[in-house]
Scaffold this motif. Structure first.
Motif, mmCIF file in Angstrom:
data_model
loop_
_atom_site.group_PDB
_atom_site.id
_atom_site.type_symbol
_atom_site.label_atom_id
_atom_site.label_comp_id
_atom_site.label_asym_id
_atom_site.label_seq_id
_atom_site.Cartn_x
_atom_site.Cartn_y
_atom_site.Cartn_z
ATOM 1 N N GLY A 36 -1.265 -28.389 16.149
ATOM 2 C CA GLY A 36 -0.657 -27.417 16.887
ATOM 3 C C GLY A 36 0.731 -27.374 17.766
ATOM 4 N N PHE A 37 0.575 -28.443 18.309
ATOM 5 C CA PHE A 37 1.963 -29.014 19.318
ATOM 6 C C PHE A 37 2.998 -29.211 18.068
ATOM 7 C CE2 PHE A 37 4.701 -31.699 21.595
ATOM 8 C CZ PHE A 37 4.834 -30.838 22.775
ATOM 9 N N SER A 38 2.569 -29.954 17.289
ATOM 10 C CA SER A 38 3.638 -30.169 16.208
ATOM 11 C C SER A 38 4.473 -29.177 15.548
ATOM 12 C CB SER A 38 3.005 -31.470 15.089
ATOM 13 O OG SER A 38 2.793 -32.597 15.837
ATOM 14 N N LEU A 39 3.351 -28.250 15.111
ATOM 15 C CA LEU A 39 3.954 -27.091 14.174
ATOM 16 C C LEU A 39 4.691 -25.909 15.157
ATOM 17 C CD1 LEU A 39 0.970 -26.586 11.986
ATOM 18 C CD2 LEU A 39 3.076 -27.822 11.571
ATOM 19 N N THR A 40 4.207 -25.979 16.569
ATOM 20 C CA THR A 40 5.214 -25.124 17.268
ATOM 21 C C THR A 40 6.404 -25.675 17.418
ATOM 22 O OG1 THR A 40 3.029 -24.538 18.352
ATOM 23 C CG2 THR A 40 4.817 -24.100 19.471
ATOM 24 N N ASN A 41 6.655 -26.901 17.535
ATOM 25 C CA ASN A 41 7.943 -27.603 17.784
ATOM 26 C C ASN A 41 8.772 -27.439 16.541
ATOM 27 O OD1 ASN A 41 7.720 -28.780 20.162
ATOM 28 N ND2 ASN A 41 6.877 -30.416 19.571
ATOM 29 N N VAL A 42 8.250 -27.318 15.264
ATOM 30 C CA VAL A 42 9.131 -26.794 14.143
ATOM 31 C C VAL A 42 9.461 -25.506 14.213
ATOM 32 C CG1 VAL A 42 8.961 -26.457 11.564
ATOM 33 C CG2 VAL A 42 7.905 -28.663 12.636
ATOM 34 N N ALA A 43 8.539 -24.448 14.738
ATOM 35 C CA ALA A 43 8.847 -23.048 14.837
ATOM 36 C C ALA A 43 9.945 -22.867 15.821
ATOM 37 C CB ALA A 43 7.302 -22.582 15.018
ATOM 38 N N CYS A 44 9.780 -23.497 16.780
ATOM 39 C CA CYS A 44 10.877 -23.075 17.940
ATOM 40 C C CYS A 44 12.078 -23.955 17.822
ATOM 41 C CB CYS A 44 10.541 -23.111 19.234
ATOM 42 S SG CYS A 44 9.994 -24.843 19.729
ATOM 43 N N GLY A 45 12.299 -24.842 16.909
ATOM 44 C CA GLY A 45 13.536 -25.746 16.527
ATOM 45 C C GLY A 45 13.675 -26.878 17.030
ATOM 46 N N LYS A 46 12.490 -27.336 18.002
ATOM 47 C CA LYS A 46 12.652 -28.636 18.694
ATOM 48 C C LYS A 46 12.907 -29.883 17.752
ATOM 49 C CE LYS A 46 10.739 -26.924 23.027
ATOM 50 N NZ LYS A 46 9.825 -27.262 24.052
ATOM 51 N N VAL A 47 12.319 -29.638 16.668
ATOM 52 C CA VAL A 47 12.050 -30.709 15.581
ATOM 53 C C VAL A 47 12.406 -30.063 14.257
ATOM 54 C CG1 VAL A 47 10.604 -32.269 16.645
ATOM 55 C CG2 VAL A 47 9.671 -30.552 15.121
ATOM 56 N N GLU A 48 13.057 -30.699 13.394
ATOM 57 C CA GLU A 48 13.332 -30.047 11.927
ATOM 58 C C GLU A 48 12.165 -30.023 10.822
ATOM 59 O OE1 GLU A 48 16.293 -30.112 14.514
ATOM 60 O OE2 GLU A 48 15.533 -31.937 13.732
ATOM 61 N N ALA A 49 11.283 -30.863 11.209
ATOM 62 C CA ALA A 49 9.918 -30.948 10.184
ATOM 63 C C ALA A 49 8.923 -31.771 10.882
ATOM 64 C CB ALA A 49 10.396 -31.990 8.878
ATOM 65 N N ALA A 50 7.708 -31.556 10.289
ATOM 66 C CA ALA A 50 6.580 -32.431 10.537
ATOM 67 C C ALA A 50 5.786 -32.514 9.546
ATOM 68 C CB ALA A 50 5.536 -31.289 11.582
ATOM 69 N N ILE A 51 5.267 -33.684 9.562
ATOM 70 C CA ILE A 51 4.291 -34.136 8.464
ATOM 71 C C ILE A 51 2.828 -34.313 8.689
ATOM 72 C CG2 ILE A 51 4.045 -36.023 6.598
ATOM 73 C CD1 ILE A 51 7.052 -36.505 6.778
ATOM 74 N N LEU A 52 1.888 -33.640 8.435
ATOM 75 C CA LEU A 52 0.664 -33.861 9.427
ATOM 76 C C LEU A 52 -0.518 -34.319 7.965
ATOM 77 C CD1 LEU A 52 0.424 -30.437 11.124
ATOM 78 C CD2 LEU A 52 1.190 -32.840 11.732
ATOM 79 N N PHE A 53 -1.047 -35.340 8.303
ATOM 80 C CA PHE A 53 -2.016 -35.870 7.607
ATOM 81 C C PHE A 53 -3.615 -35.706 8.107
ATOM 82 C CE2 PHE A 53 1.611 -37.968 5.721
ATOM 83 C CZ PHE A 53 1.209 -38.389 4.474
ATOM 84 N N GLU A 54 -4.251 -35.631 7.029
ATOM 85 C CA GLU A 54 -5.942 -35.409 7.575
ATOM 86 C C GLU A 54 -6.103 -34.459 8.493
ATOM 87 O OE1 GLU A 54 -8.251 -36.908 5.925
ATOM 88 O OE2 GLU A 54 -6.765 -37.784 4.803
ATOM 89 N N SER A 55 -5.363 -33.088 8.569
ATOM 90 C CA SER A 55 -5.511 -32.261 9.407
ATOM 91 C C SER A 55 -6.358 -30.972 8.419
ATOM 92 C CB SER A 55 -4.120 -31.363 9.491
ATOM 93 O OG SER A 55 -3.335 -32.292 10.236
#
Length: 105
Positions: A36-55
């Motif tokens: 949730g934290f990683s994806l929220t950071n993508v959505a608001c532009g704090k990071v450009e991408a997230a790669i999630l494994f075993e979610s």
């Protein structure tokens, strides 16, 4: 985020695999253990991408909806639409998505 080059981007990578991502050429990598934290950071532009494994879908589907509303993109590691059986995903601002797929596909 409006960054369109992976080498200028920050990518949030699952802690389990961050040491295995040396081929990904980006400005910076960081690891959080909360989808949730990683994806929220993508959505608001704090990071450009997230790669999630075993979610699990219940961990990433809310973030998927938010990212897509923000004109981002969420796919599996092959670039296909995610489903409830998907466990590994890439989420991005959509501008660097194809560049990341080259490294993980």
């Amino acid at each position: 985020s409006n960054k369109n080059r992976l080498k200028d981007s920050i990518v949030d990578i699952s802690p389990r695999i961050i040491n295995k991502t040396s081929k990904i050429k980006c400005f910076g990598k960081r690891a959080f253990s909360c989808a949730g934290f990683s994806l929220t950071n993508v959505a608001c532009g704090k990071v450009e991408a997230a790669i999630l494994f075993e979610s699990y879908p219940w961990d990433f589907y809310p973030g998927k909806i938010i990212i897509e509303e923000a004109r981002g993109k969420v796919t599996d590691l092959k670039g296909k639409e995610v489903s409830f059986s998907t466990r590994n995903i890439i989420a991005s601002n959509s501008l660097v998505h194809k560049q990341i797929l080259k490294y993980v596909h």
